[in-house]
Design a protein around this motif. Structure first.
Motif, PDB file in Angstrom:
ATOM      1  N   UNK A  93     -19.517 -87.716  26.477  1.00 51.14           N
ATOM      2  CA  UNK A  93     -19.090 -86.411  26.983  1.00 51.14           C
ATOM      3  C   UNK A  93     -19.719 -86.097  28.332  1.00 51.14           C
ATOM      4  N   UNK A  94     -20.957 -86.544  28.546  1.00 48.58           N
ATOM      5  CA  UNK A  94     -21.623 -86.293  29.818  1.00 48.58           C
ATOM      6  C   UNK A  94     -20.839 -86.915  30.975  1.00 48.58           C
ATOM      7  N   UNK A  95     -20.473 -88.173  30.830  1.00 49.80           N
ATOM      8  CA  UNK A  95     -19.744 -88.843  31.912  1.00 49.80           C
ATOM      9  C   UNK A  95     -18.305 -88.334  32.029  1.00 49.80           C
ATOM     10  N   UNK A  96     -17.705 -87.933  30.923  1.00 47.77           N
ATOM     11  CA  UNK A  96     -16.355 -87.402  30.985  1.00 47.77           C
ATOM     12  C   UNK A  96     -16.313 -86.083  31.751  1.00 47.77           C
ATOM     13  N   UNK A  97     -17.253 -85.190  31.462  1.00 47.45           N
ATOM     14  CA  UNK A  97     -17.287 -83.910  32.170  1.00 47.45           C
ATOM     15  C   UNK A  97     -17.726 -84.082  33.618  1.00 47.45           C
ATOM     16  N   UNK A  98     -18.520 -85.092  33.893  1.00 46.27           N
ATOM     17  CA  UNK A  98     -18.878 -85.399  35.270  1.00 46.27           C
ATOM     18  C   UNK A  98     -17.649 -85.800  36.075  1.00 46.27           C
ATOM     19  N   UNK A  99     -16.789 -86.622  35.467  1.00 45.62           N
ATOM     20  CA  UNK A  99     -15.608 -87.124  36.158  1.00 45.62           C
ATOM     21  C   UNK A  99     -14.586 -86.019  36.420  1.00 45.62           C
ATOM     22  N   UNK A 109     -15.260 -82.798  36.659  1.00 46.86           N
ATOM     23  CA  UNK A 109     -15.855 -81.674  37.377  1.00 46.86           C
ATOM     24  C   UNK A 109     -16.202 -80.473  36.521  1.00 46.86           C
ATOM     25  N   UNK A 110     -16.424 -80.689  35.227  1.00 45.57           N
ATOM     26  CA  UNK A 110     -16.783 -79.589  34.329  1.00 45.57           C
ATOM     27  C   UNK A 110     -18.248 -79.606  33.924  1.00 45.57           C
ATOM     28  N   UNK A 111     -19.031 -80.511  34.526  1.00 48.39           N
ATOM     29  CA  UNK A 111     -20.464 -80.515  34.194  1.00 48.39           C
ATOM     30  C   UNK A 111     -21.118 -79.270  34.792  1.00 48.39           C
ATOM     31  N   UNK A 112     -22.049 -78.694  34.064  1.00 48.91           N
ATOM     32  CA  UNK A 112     -22.705 -77.441  34.435  1.00 48.91           C
ATOM     33  C   UNK A 112     -21.685 -76.312  34.539  1.00 48.91           C
ATOM     34  N   UNK A 113     -20.750 -76.312  33.597  1.00 43.46           N
ATOM     35  CA  UNK A 113     -19.723 -75.281  33.517  1.00 43.46           C
ATOM     36  C   UNK A 113     -19.617 -74.847  32.063  1.00 43.46           C
ATOM     37  N   UNK A 114     -19.518 -73.544  31.839  1.00 44.10           N
ATOM     38  CA  UNK A 114     -19.486 -73.045  30.462  1.00 44.10           C
ATOM     39  C   UNK A 114     -18.271 -73.553  29.703  1.00 44.10           C
ATOM     40  N   UNK A 115     -17.212 -73.925  30.427  1.00 46.09           N
ATOM     41  CA  UNK A 115     -16.014 -74.407  29.742  1.00 46.09           C
ATOM     42  C   UNK A 115     -16.232 -75.769  29.088  1.00 46.09           C
ATOM     43  N   UNK A 116     -17.166 -76.546  29.592  1.00 45.97           N
ATOM     44  CA  UNK A 116     -17.475 -77.817  28.929  1.00 45.97           C
ATOM     45  C   UNK A 116     -18.031 -77.570  27.531  1.00 45.97           C
ATOM     46  N   UNK A 117     -18.934 -76.609  27.400  1.00 40.65           N
ATOM     47  CA  UNK A 117     -19.499 -76.282  26.093  1.00 40.65           C
ATOM     48  C   UNK A 117     -18.444 -75.649  25.198  1.00 40.65           C
ATOM     49  N   UNK A 123     -26.384 -79.359  22.886  1.00 36.37           N
ATOM     50  CA  UNK A 123     -25.259 -79.503  23.812  1.00 36.37           C
ATOM     51  C   UNK A 123     -25.347 -78.522  24.979  1.00 36.37           C
ATOM     52  N   UNK A 124     -25.650 -77.229  24.764  1.00 38.54           N
ATOM     53  CA  UNK A 124     -25.836 -76.350  25.937  1.00 38.54           C
ATOM     54  C   UNK A 124     -26.979 -76.783  26.838  1.00 38.54           C
ATOM     55  N   UNK A 125     -28.052 -77.304  26.258  1.00 40.18           N
ATOM     56  CA  UNK A 125     -29.163 -77.785  27.074  1.00 40.18           C
ATOM     57  C   UNK A 125     -28.740 -78.961  27.947  1.00 40.18           C
ATOM     58  N   UNK A 126     -27.852 -79.806  27.453  1.00 37.74           N
ATOM     59  CA  UNK A 126     -27.432 -81.002  28.186  1.00 37.74           C
ATOM     60  C   UNK A 126     -26.412 -80.687  29.262  1.00 37.74           C
ATOM     61  N   UNK A 127     -25.444 -79.827  28.965  1.00 34.82           N
ATOM     62  CA  UNK A 127     -24.318 -79.613  29.866  1.00 34.82           C
ATOM     63  C   UNK A 127     -24.451 -78.375  30.745  1.00 34.82           C
ATOM     64  N   UNK A 138     -29.556 -72.269  35.822  1.00 34.22           N
ATOM     65  CA  UNK A 138     -30.112 -71.129  35.105  1.00 34.22           C
ATOM     66  C   UNK A 138     -29.056 -70.055  34.834  1.00 34.22           C
ATOM     67  N   UNK A 139     -28.066 -69.929  35.713  1.00 30.64           N
ATOM     68  CA  UNK A 139     -27.061 -68.881  35.572  1.00 30.64           C
ATOM     69  C   UNK A 139     -26.116 -69.126  34.409  1.00 30.64           C
ATOM     70  N   UNK A 140     -25.984 -70.365  33.947  1.00 34.23           N
ATOM     71  CA  UNK A 140     -25.041 -70.692  32.875  1.00 34.23           C
ATOM     72  C   UNK A 140     -25.701 -70.883  31.518  1.00 34.23           C
ATOM     73  N   UNK A 141     -27.009 -70.802  31.435  1.00 33.78           N
ATOM     74  CA  UNK A 141     -27.706 -71.102  30.192  1.00 33.78           C
ATOM     75  C   UNK A 141     -27.513 -70.003  29.157  1.00 33.78           C
ATOM     76  N   UNK A 142     -27.638 -70.405  27.881  1.00 29.71           N
ATOM     77  CA  UNK A 142     -27.519 -69.475  26.771  1.00 29.71           C
ATOM     78  C   UNK A 142     -28.908 -69.006  26.326  1.00 29.71           C
ATOM     79  N   UNK A 143     -28.921 -68.114  25.358  1.00 32.97           N
ATOM     80  CA  UNK A 143     -30.188 -67.543  24.901  1.00 32.97           C
ATOM     81  C   UNK A 143     -31.107 -68.599  24.284  1.00 32.97           C
ATOM     82  N   UNK A 144     -30.660 -69.469  23.352  1.00 31.75           N
ATOM     83  CA  UNK A 144     -31.577 -70.483  22.808  1.00 31.75           C
ATOM     84  C   UNK A 144     -32.147 -71.412  23.870  1.00 31.75           C
ATOM     85  N   UNK A 145     -31.339 -71.779  24.867  1.00 28.76           N
ATOM     86  CA  UNK A 145     -31.830 -72.653  25.929  1.00 28.76           C
ATOM     87  C   UNK A 145     -32.882 -71.936  26.764  1.00 28.76           C
TER      88      UNK A 145
END
Length: 295
Positions: A145-151, A153-161, A232-236, A240-247
């Protein structure tokens, strides 16, 4: 009254205490003790969080973790609130969890309607495939999933999660609802079909209203499960602006300047939204479970 009837009546009365209450058996007292013991185990961590969240570092060092605070101190909560921009983290978690819950329930309902009521070919193997999808550990999905979202352009995007959790939760929802819809009364469906209802009308006017309690329970569970997800939220979500409460809580716990009171304050702020959500939908959850138990 015969002698036998009198003996039976007397034995029944002997088992009842004052006011007609049935006397507790030793097994009942043992079960009650186990329930109380389990409740204490669950409440002790919550007690430590609440008590230490309102202590100052000096108060914690002198009195220890179990003592009540000598004076209410909001320094730990304030430090966490300002460091991570807590309102933004709460909004990210609410947006992700809410959207995942709604999308996963809709997809689960559509899939289960096609499998359980539509009777597609190979439905048993399809349901088994969804069950196997739930058995996959999240660690096995991170690398592809990491490489797929990288390709894309959804890495570091809330839509990936959102996409990942929607698929994961919908797999479980499809497996659960398929068995429920498989036992749906055929007479109701045949009556609706005779009246000229299409499949879409049968879904929304017949199946959906009857299965609404079950769908409400799934919606609540999907929201809470997604809210508490961490890996998964920690990885993708790197920024700081996209992180969730547990992260946000876990990242600050590794800070050298972090103290116990701030950690307790962050944990308290992290569980308050889920408690509020549970209290709001508690009646819905109870009705859904009751409706599923009584057929």
């Amino acid at each position: 009254m015969t002698a036998t009837t009198a003996i039976v009546t007397g034995s029944r009365r002997a088992k009842r205490g004052r006011g007609g209450m049935i006397k507790k058996r030793p097994v009942d007292w043992l079960m009650l003790a186990l329930v109380v013991f389990g409740a204490v185990i669950v409440l002790v961590p919550f007690y430590l969080i609440v008590v230490n969240a309102f202590k100052s570092p000096i108060d914690y060092a002198t009195s220890g973790p179990f003592a009540l605070p000598q004076a209410l101190d909001f320094t730990g909560i304030q430090n966490f609130w300002e460091r991570v921009n807590f309102p933004q983290k709460v909004w990210n978690s609410i947006f992700i969890s809410g959207l995942v819950a709604v999308l996963a329930v809709l997809i689960s309902m559509f899939n289960a309607f096609a499998i359980g009521i539509g009777r597609v070919r190979g439905r048993t193997w399809i349901v088994l495939l969804f069950l196997l999808a739930n058995l996959l550990p999240q660690e096995a999905l991170l690398y592809p999933l990491y490489y797929m979202f990288k390709e894309v352009g959804l890495y570091d995007n809330v839509w990936s999660v959102i996409i990942v959790f929607t698929v994961i939760q919908a797999a479980f929802g499809t497996y659960l609802l398929s068995s429920v819809y498989g036992t749906f009364p055929k007479e109701v469906l045949e009556a609706a079909s005779i009246d000229g209802a299409s499949r879409w009308q049968i879904l929304w006017r017949v199946v959906f209203p009857i299965s609404r309690p079950t769908l409400s329970v799934l919606l609540i569970f999907f929201f809470i499960w997604t809210w508490n997800e961490f890996l998964i939220p920690l990885t993708f979500l790197a920024s700081n602006a996209n992180q969730t409460v547990p992260v946000a809580i876990s990242v600050l716990q590794g800070d050298r300047l972090m103290d116990v009171t701030t950690t307790a304050g962050s944990a308290l702020l992290g569980i308050i939204p889920t408690i509020i959500f549970f209290l709001i939908f508690q009646r819905t959850l109870t009705r859904g479970i009751t409706a599923g138990a009584v057929k």
